[in-house]
Structure formats: C-alpha cells, structure tokens
Design an enzyme around this catalytic site. Structure first.
Site, PDB file in Angstrom:
ATOM      1  N   THR A 265       2.568   6.480  -1.830  1.00 52.21           N
ATOM      2  CA  THR A 265       3.592   7.529  -1.835  1.00 52.21           C
ATOM      3  C   THR A 265       4.637   7.425  -2.932  1.00 52.21           C
ATOM      4  OG1 THR A 265       4.916   6.279  -0.275  1.00 52.21           O
ATOM      5  CG2 THR A 265       3.409   7.902   0.654  1.00 52.21           C
TER       6      THR A 265
ATOM      7  N   LEU B 249       0.813  -1.223   0.000  1.00 51.73           N
ATOM      8  CA  LEU B 249       0.000   0.000   0.000  1.00 51.73           C
ATOM      9  C   LEU B 249       0.840   1.263   0.000  1.00 51.73           C
ATOM     10  CD1 LEU B 249      -3.138  -0.468   2.252  1.00 51.73           C
ATOM     11  CD2 LEU B 249      -3.016   0.283  -0.130  1.00 51.73           C
ATOM     12  N   CYS B 250       1.996   1.223   0.720  1.00 46.87           N
ATOM     13  CA  CYS B 250       2.787   2.446   0.821  1.00 46.87           C
ATOM     14  C   CYS B 250       3.377   2.824  -0.535  1.00 46.87           C
ATOM     15  CB  CYS B 250       3.873   2.313   1.889  1.00 46.87           C
ATOM     16  SG  CYS B 250       5.113   1.102   1.469  1.00 46.87           S
ATOM     17  N   THR B 251       3.670   1.824  -1.357  1.00 53.54           N
ATOM     18  CA  THR B 251       4.144   2.120  -2.710  1.00 53.54           C
ATOM     19  C   THR B 251       3.059   2.843  -3.495  1.00 53.54           C
ATOM     20  OG1 THR B 251       5.606   0.208  -2.750  1.00 53.54           O
ATOM     21  CG2 THR B 251       4.964   1.103  -4.875  1.00 53.54           C
TER      22      THR B 251
END
Ligand SMILES: [Zn+2]
Lengths: 443, 571
Positions: free
Chosen positions: A225, A220-222
């Site tokens: 952001t 999810l962080c990829t």
C-alpha cells in the site's frame, strides 16, 4: 595438531633444494622456506622432508568453484597440494567472467567444477583435481572423512552451516583423523573475512552466525500500500504481482524475460507513486539478491584461506584457529586497508558445537505464529522453515504438509497457552541438521 | 500475459559488456569503468615477480585498458612452481612475453605488451613513462634506479606503487601526487544521513507543521498518526522542547535522552515513533565538518587559485565561501526510508532535493565567478556535474598528501631516514602488535641488496644478491640483515630524539630480528598465497587511484602472513 600428521608414504629426504631434481627446482621457493626453521614455528617443527611431504600428501576438499573457488584451486596447486577435490553445482554465467578467471566466454553454460579442475590441472602438471558437479548434501560422512582439510569459498550461508554441522558431527574423540579443519572465506564488495574452525575445539560457523545478521525484510503492507523506494516497487512486482498474474510460471531469476517483466511492473508502479530510480540493473539486484563482487577482494580472501591451509598442513608457521589463538580475520578495503584479526569465542549454547540451551525472553501475550516468523530474522538462528516442539508436544511444524495442517491452529494461540515459563523447547529446520534448544523466559 | 500494456523499455536492457561487468559496476559505476578502460599500467618486474603478475590479473579481469610488463629475465623452472601465468612451454623464453600472453587470455578486450629490455637502459630513455598512467615496481630494485623511477614518475605525476613480497610477508608503498583529492569516497550510508533537524529551513518547518497538526490535540486518526514521518515528529517535539528550555535544543547526552522520552510520550508502540526515538542521538548533532574536510577547505591550493588550478580546488574554494556564509556545508539532499504514506514521503524527499539544488546552484554561481576572476579559459570551465557531486559528498571528501618513497641503501652506511615521521614511527616501535618492525626488516632487506652482488649473471647484467638465496646463507644472512635492521632502529630512535629503555628496547630488537629471520628464510622466494593476497591488495589500491573513488592507502601497507593481519603506516 591433528592436521599435521606424518605422511604415510615415504617422501624424499633431501634437505632443501637439489639442483639435479626438476621437481625440486620447480618448487624451489616453497621448499627453501619449508627446509629452514622459522622465527615463529613450534620448537618441534622439523624443517625439510616432513612439511614438504605433508603438502603433497594432504587431501583437500574445496567447496565452491566460483570467485573464491577459482582462486583457491590455483593457490592450492601452486602451494604444492596435489590431491584436491572440488564441489560445485553451478554452471558458468557471463557475469562470472569479471573475476572467475579460469572460465572463458566459450565455457558459459558448462559446470564450474569441471572447467576449473581441467584448467588448473593443465596449467599445473602433477596436481590431481577431482570435480563433483552437485550439492554438498549429496555426499555422506564417508566421503568427507577422506580429506585432511576442507576449504569453503561459498556465497551461501545455508551450505556453510550444513558443512559446519556435518564436520562437527563427524568428530570422534578416539580418532584424531576425524577432526577436519574447516577454512572458510567470504566476500562482499571490498569487504570479506577468512576464518578457521577446528570442529568441536574452537568457535564454529554456527557460533559466529550472528556476525552476519540477515537484512530486515520490508513489511508486506509497505509493499502493498505505501511504497516509498524504488526497491519497494520491485519487491512488490516480485512478491505480489508475479503471484497474482503468473502464478503458474516458476520465476527464474536468470531468465531475462522474467526480469524484464518484473522491471516493467515495478517501473509502472513507481510511476504511479512518483518514485524515481527503478532500473533494470536494480531490479536484477533486488530480485537475485546480488552481492557486488570483484577479483581483488576474492584474491585477498582466497589467498588468506590457502595461506592458513598451507600453514596447517606444514606447521611452518602459526595458523588461525589454533585453540586459544586468533581464528578470524575481518578485511575491509574501501577506506584504506584494514584487517581485524581476533579470537571468536566458542559458545556453550551453540546448537551445533555447544551443549547448553539458550535463554529466550518471550512476551507471553505474543502468538506462536509471531514467534515462528521471528526465527527467519533472528541473527543467531536464521531459519526459514522452523519446526518447534517441546519435550512433550509438537508446537508447530512447517513441513511436511500433513503435520503443518494439523499444527496450524496453534499459530493463533498465545505463547502462555503453549509454553510454561522455564520450559525447554527445540527448533529445527529441514534445511540443516541442527537443533536449537531454547528455554522460554517470559518477560 | 499482461505485458502488452507497457512497451518494453529496450534501451534499459543491459549490454553484453554491462552483463559481464555487472558485479563491479555496482561498486564503481560507469565512470569508474571508463577511467579503468583508459588506463595503461606499467609493471616493472623483478625477482620471482609473482605479486606484480597477480596484481595485473586483478586488473585485466575488470577490464583495464592496457598493460605492459618490463622484465628482461627468462622463464626458469622455479617460475613454473609459483607463477600461474606461465606453463611448461614457457620454459627458457622471455618471461615478460610469456606472462603477457597468458594474462591476455583472461579478457579479450585488454591489450598487453611485453618489454624485455633491462631496466637500466629502459629508464635511461628520454621519457620512459610518457605512455603510462600508473607504475608498479616490484623489488628487488637497486636504490639508485628506484630513485630514478621515482623522479621520472614525479615529473609526470604518475602514481607509482613499489612492492615487496618475501615468504610469509609483503609490503607495498604508494607514491601519489602531493595533492590527491577524492570526491566520491563511498562512505557508509549510515554516515551520510544529514537531515539538518537543528537548522530546518522554512519549507521543511512548514511541512512538519502540516504533518503534525492536531497530533497533540488528539485530532488525528490512528492511521494518520502512525504515518507521520519521523523527521516531522522530531521537528515538532523540538519546538515543544524549546518552549520549556529557553529556546534551546537538547545538547547534552542527558538532555537528548530526556528529549527521547518526550518523543516516546507521544506514542508507546507505533513504528514511526520507534524510528524517531532511535534517531534522536544520531540526528541532533550540529553539522560540523570533519577534520579532513576542514583541511581541504583551508588548504593552500583552495585559497590560492589560478586560471589553471584543477577543478577540484575551484569547487573547494566555492564550498569554503558557502561554509563561511552559512556555517554549514551544502545539503546532500538524500532522505533515508522511513514509515510514511507514499505521497508524504515523496513530498519530504522533494523538500530536501529542492534545498540541495539551491545550495548547489549557489556553489556553482561562486565557481563561475571564480573562473571569471582568475581568468580561466571557458574551455576549461568546471563541469556542472562535478559541482553537483562535490556538493552531495561535501562532508566526506578526502585529500591524500602523497609522500616520496622511503628508499633504503641510497648512501652506503646511511640507514634509511624517517624525516618528519620519525617521532610517530619511533612511538610505533613500542606499540604492541605494530608492524613497524616488518617495515624496518624490509628496509634492511633493501639495504642488504644495495651492498651485495650475485655471482649469477642475467640478461640485464649483474644481479643484486638477495638475503638467504644461497644454500648455506641462512644463518649468516640472518645475522647480517638483523645487524642492518638494528642500526635502522637505533637511527630512528635518534632521529626522533627519544630513548627506549630496557627491557622494551631489547624486545623491539628481538621483534625486528624475528622479521629479518623470516625474510631471509624465504631466500628471496615468493609464496604463491602471499603473492596472490598482495596482488589483490595492490590491484584494489590501483583501482581506487585510477577511478578516484574510495580512499587509497596512505602510504605503506604491510601484511604479516604468519599472524594473518595487516597495518597501514604513513612513512
Ligand atoms: Zn558452535
């Protein structure tokens, strides 16, 4: 074999083709072959009336009336099978027409099972096909008990696992008729596989689950952001942006307006990050998880499945899935043509057909939440909504909501607080009638 | 809804055609689809003729341009029990026309034609195949006629497939031009990664230095360190390794595992270090072209260009020059996804893309020089796009050397010859599970047909008699065909100049005999399942040949429906 039972009704006893009989003329090719001994048949194979009768008498269930299903229905009808049921819940889409050859443009929107059954019955008189528009889960054991062979041509792993567990569960050692051979086909682009399961006797779909490992999800962080690929931008629009801006509308991946919306969001995000390559087609592919599909691969795999069903019903040649023999054919057609036919071994710790729990190496410092999440990507389990319990206590339940709330605090706890080294715990998922048994082994 | 801020890119919405063909366009793209739509396939149908028709089904559905069926027979009751593209109303009518009618229902954009002329007279025309781009010929066919088909097809370099399908077994052979090169082979994405970490160019080195500056001195934030692209990590640690290894990079397996530990020492947990460690073994190999690529670069067509040589050989020659000078192929330019900040990753991608473009420009310049020196007409100038695709896929280009068909029964009493393939095929005889026995059984089947006549007459005159087709023929024909097959086995062993001792020799003969018995058992009949499966295989190969994508079978594929497996033999 259990499947090669004697026909109940009297069958014609002519040994081979007879020129006066229209039916016999029509089935000349198959009947000639079935009326002669083969070079690979069992000694007790009796050519003629018995195999010919068995084909006509066997009641076959076809699950799926899509790319594989259309081919399977045609193949069964032209193999001489006369009693067929077909289940499919889908309706016809225009993108089916490049391979699902029983459907025409005028049929778009109609149920696949109905149109397919009508077409084949019209083309092959004497073949009775009963369609059911719905889910396999709508039917009970009594329904499945009426068939001699079940053939699956599905693109859903979930449905395959469900019918596999059901057929394994139906086996009653005192009733040979309760053993239903399961023939399964699957394709992806130029690749595919066909396999035969004799429930409880040979390796089952669940034993073979790790042959089809799920693709790792992008963190999810990829997405949130640091997107780098066009697919990351599409997933961002799909998973994050839709929730933010259109939470009240259920995303319908068949609605062009919805796909266009996601495409535009993905495109503008890609522009912000200088990423190129987002297209409408790619957006649709990522969001719908589209698998390329062509007529030729479907033809190969469906025919392989029906060839096995024909051999099982007639005993006219050795078939895949005979215990101790090969039960799996892998097919690859992109570089030359390559098949790999082998025996997949039954697993003693299979949650469906085995009886032993599986060891799972765990890090005691890990949280229960991390363990729960891992079940979606574990090749051998692939459970999206797992419920975990030990013999004594409930660890975590994804559903129903009340239990979820009650057990949610456990997700933060370390495994060492929840489980003892060597303790057995069970994992299940409401989507399947399967319980995985594991023994915790702390590393 | 917040859609107003972006104008809808209407031109990107798929057309009706793109929607219908969506699932296949994801495999062969718009260029493959155009090639398919410009193709006219001829099916020369014989026997029950189901495999050929099933093949056409799988070509009509994805949208082949046109097809023609040549078949003089009338629809019989037996056809209705095995051919899906006939119905009760077809009985007694011409099979070609009836099948064409029902096949055309599958796809309104496809044109179908029927010819009910006998094959003998059709083939005797001036240029019978001039209208077609590809030929399918289903057995049984008289050997002399098959030889004519082959000669006519070769004159026009038309790819041709011959098909057998009998009972549980099938086989097909591809007759391709003597040089059939493929650029777009669609290799696995894991096989295509070529990052040149052992031979980095200055821009890449500089970027790696920038990204890793301060790494070892601990002058980076944890956030920065966790987002160094793994490519840069490897380049940085390679420099470090070289300092203590006399300037050499890790070469042996042992050195590579040591190098991996060195990378690991940089950080025990971070994902980008994981990725770097996982990539060590795969990405530290010097880029050597595969034997298939070397064969193309040194092919006579590459070295002896003339003004009319196909574009492929011009580019191959230019790539050869590039390789001779740089000791490596042009850079493909693709970078796999890796943990990194967006902007850094895009920078890295651009460094690779720029280098790939430079390499491609150099190849293009060579191509232009070659065009000049060979006096090639500017109208025939090699397309820049083709040069670009060739450079991108240079490590995976493939060349099939088409071979003539092996035709059995051409000379009476002469078993089929294996020529330059005899030694290899004789070895297949004793290879466990080899399907060479099935190939020999089909050769024997053809030879039987060449020497036996049916009492039944057809529109095309006398028909060949197929083994096992009469009610009392089974045992006698099995014996006859097995006898023919055993002669082929002996002839092959002799041709190879080898010797197979008992018990192996008896096993070989028994194995071949079993295939013969099964082929006779079917009496020339097709089982629909095997016809349909084989029709899938043949259609797939036709699509590969037409689109010039993926790698076609070279040259004979056998399918055993008893054991449920296939094998490709080059015969
Ligand atoms: Zn199992």
């Amino acid at each position: 074999m259990a499947a090669a039972q004697q026909p109940e009704a009297a069958v014609r006893t002519t040994n081979g083709p007879s020129d006066t009989d229209t039916a016999s003329k029509r089935w000349k090719y198959a009947h000639t072959l079935l009326s002669r001994p083969g070079a690979y048949t069992d000694e007790d194979f009796e050519p003629g009336a018995i195999p010919i009768g068995n084909i006509a008498q066997s009641h076959v269930l076809v699950i799926g009336a899509g790319g594989l299903g259309c081919e399977i229905l045609k193949n069964l009808a032209l193999s001489g099978f006369k009693k067929i049921d077909v289940i499919d819940m889908d309706t016809i889409d225009v993108s089916n027409l490049n391979r699902q050859f029983l459907f025409r443009e005028k049929d778009v929107g109609r149920p696949k099972a109905e149109v397919a059954a009508e077409f084949v019955m019209k083309r092959v008189p004497g073949c009775m096909i009963t369609p059911f528009v719905g889910k396999i889960q709508d039917k009970d054991e009594e329904y499945y008990m009426q068939f001699q062979i079940v053939i699956c041509g599905l693109d859903s792993i979930e449905a395959r696992r469900w019918i596999n567990a059901t057929l394994v569960g139906m086996v009653d050692m005192d009733n040979p008729d309760s053993l239903k051979p399961l023939v399964d086909g699957g394709t992806e682009g130029f690749k595919g596989q066909s396999r035969v399961v004799f429930p409880t006797m040979t390796s089952c779909i669940e034993c073979q689950l790790d042959m089809h490992a799920p693709r790792a999800a992008v963190p999810l962080c990829t997405l949130a952001t640091i997107p780098r690929q066009p697919q990351h931008c599409i997933e961002w629009a799909h998973i994050i942006k839709w929730e933010e801006e259109r939470k009240d509308t259920a995303l319908d991946t068949d609605d062009p307006e919805h796909i266009t919306w996601l495409y535009q969001k993905a495109l503008s995000r890609a522009k912000d990050f200088n990423i190129s390559g987002v297209t409408y087609s790619m957006t649709q592919g990522v969001v719908k998880n589209i698998i390329p599909a062509i007529a030729s691969t479907n033809a190969v795999i469906a025919a392989s499945c029906c060839n096995e069903a024909f051999k099982i019903a007639t005993s006219s040649a050795p078939f895949l899935g005979n215990p101790g023999q090969n039960n799996y054919m892998l097919y690859t057609g992109d570089s030359g043509i390559y098949t790999y036919t082998f025996e997949h071994q039954k697993k003693d710790d299979c949650p469906v057909c085995g009886n032993l729990p599986k060891d799972m190496t765990l890090n005691a410092e890990q949280t229960l939440g991390e363990l729960v999440e891992s079940f979606a990507e574990r090749p051998e389990s692939q459970l999206k909504k797992p419920n975990l319990r030990t013999e004594e206590k409930t660890l975590y339940y994804s559903t129903p909501m009340g239990l979820e709330e009650a057990t949610r605090p456990n997700l933060e706890k370390k495994l060492s607080e929840m489980l003892a080294d060597g303790e057995e715990f069970a994992v299940s998922d409401p989507a399947f009638d399967i319980t995985f048994r594991y023994v915790a082994r702390f590393s | 809804m917040a859609t107003e801020d972006i104008p809808p890119p209407l031109h990107d919405i798929p057309t009706a055609k793109e929607k219908k063909y969506d699932r296949q366009l994801r495999l062969w793209g718009a260029s493959g689809q155009i090639a398919l739509e410009e193709t006219h396939v001829l099916l020369i149908n014989n026997g029950p003729g189901v495999t050929g028709v099933e093949t056409l089904k799988n070509l009509v559905l994805p949208g082949i341009g046109q097809f023609t069926i040549l078949d003089p027979t009338l629809v019989s009751e037996a056809d209705l029990g095995v051919n899906f593209f006939l119905d009760d109303a077809s009985l007694g009518k011409f099979r070609a026309a009836e099948t064409v009618k029902l096949l055309m229902e599958l796809n309104p954009t496809v044109q179908g034609h029927a010819i009910s002329e006998p094959l003998e007279t059709f083939i005797a025309q001036e240029k019978p195949f001039a209208r077609y781009n590809l030929i399918l010929a289903a057995a049984p066919i008289e050997p002399a006629i098959l030889a004519t088909i082959q000669r006519r097809a070769q004159e026009l370099q038309i790819p041709t497939f011959t098909i057998h399908s009998t009972g549980f077994f099938s086989a097909f052979s591809a007759l391709l031009p003597p040089a059939f090169p493929i650029v777009d082979t669609h290799p696995d994405s894991t096989a295509t990664t070529d990052l040149r970490l052992l031979l980095p160019w200055p821009e890449l080195v500089q970027f790696a230095n920038e990204m890793t500056a301060g790494l070892e001195e601990g002058k980076m934030t944890a956030q920065e360190k966790a987002h160094i692209p793994w490519v840069c990590l490897i380049l940085r640690y390679l420099e470090k390794w070289k300092e203590t290894h006399a300037g050499k990079v890790p070469e042996t397996y042992k050195e590579k595992t040591e190098f991996r530990s060195l990378v690991r020492s940089g950080d025990p947990h971070e994902e980008n270090f994981d990725e770097a460690c996982a990539a060590v073994l795969k990405s530290l190999n010097p880029p050597t072209p595969s034997s298939s690529v070397r064969e193309i670069l040194s092919a006579p067509e590459t070295s002896s260009l003339d003004a009319t040589s196909p574009a492929f050989w011009f580019i191959a020659h230019a790539i050869h020059l590039f390789y001779t000078q740089h000791k490596q192929l042009p850079l493909p330019g693709a970078v796999p996804d890796m943990k990194a900040q967006s902007a850094d990753y895009i920078k890295l991608q651009n460094i690779y893309k720029t280098k790939a473009r430079q390499d491609c420009a150099e190849v293009l310049e060579s191509v232009r020089k070659l065009e000049k020196s060979t006096g090639r007409s500017p109208k025939m100038a090699v397309d820049e796009k083709d040069v670009e695709n060739f450079c991108k896929g240079a490590a995976h280009i493939h060349l099939v050397r088409g071979r003539p068909l092996q035709i059995a029964g051409l000379e009476e009493g002469q078993p089929a010859k294996f020529g330059d393939r005899a030694t290899t095929m004789a070895m297949e005889l004793t290879t466990p599970d080899s399907l060479i026995g099935l190939h020999i059984a089909f050769l024997a089947w053809d030879e039987y047909i060449a020497t036996h006549r049916s009492s039944a007459k057809s529109a095309g005159g006398e028909l060949p008699k197929v083994p096992g087709s009469g009610p009392g023929d089974f045992e006698a024909d099995t014996e006859k065909m097995t006898g023919i097959a055993h002669k082929i086995v002996d002839s092959l062993i002799k041709e190879a100049g080898t010797f197979i001792e008992d018990p192996e020799y008896s096993e070989v003969k028994e194995n071949v005999g079993k295939f013969c018995m099964e082929l006779v058992r079917a009496g020339g009949g097709e089982l629909h399942n095997i016809a349909s499966l084989t029709g899938g295989l043949v259609a797939q190969e036709v699509i590969k040949v037409i689109t010039r994508q993926y790698i076609p079978v070279d040259n004979t594929c056998l399918f055993d429906g008893v054991a449920s497996r296939s094998q490709v033999l080059r015969v």
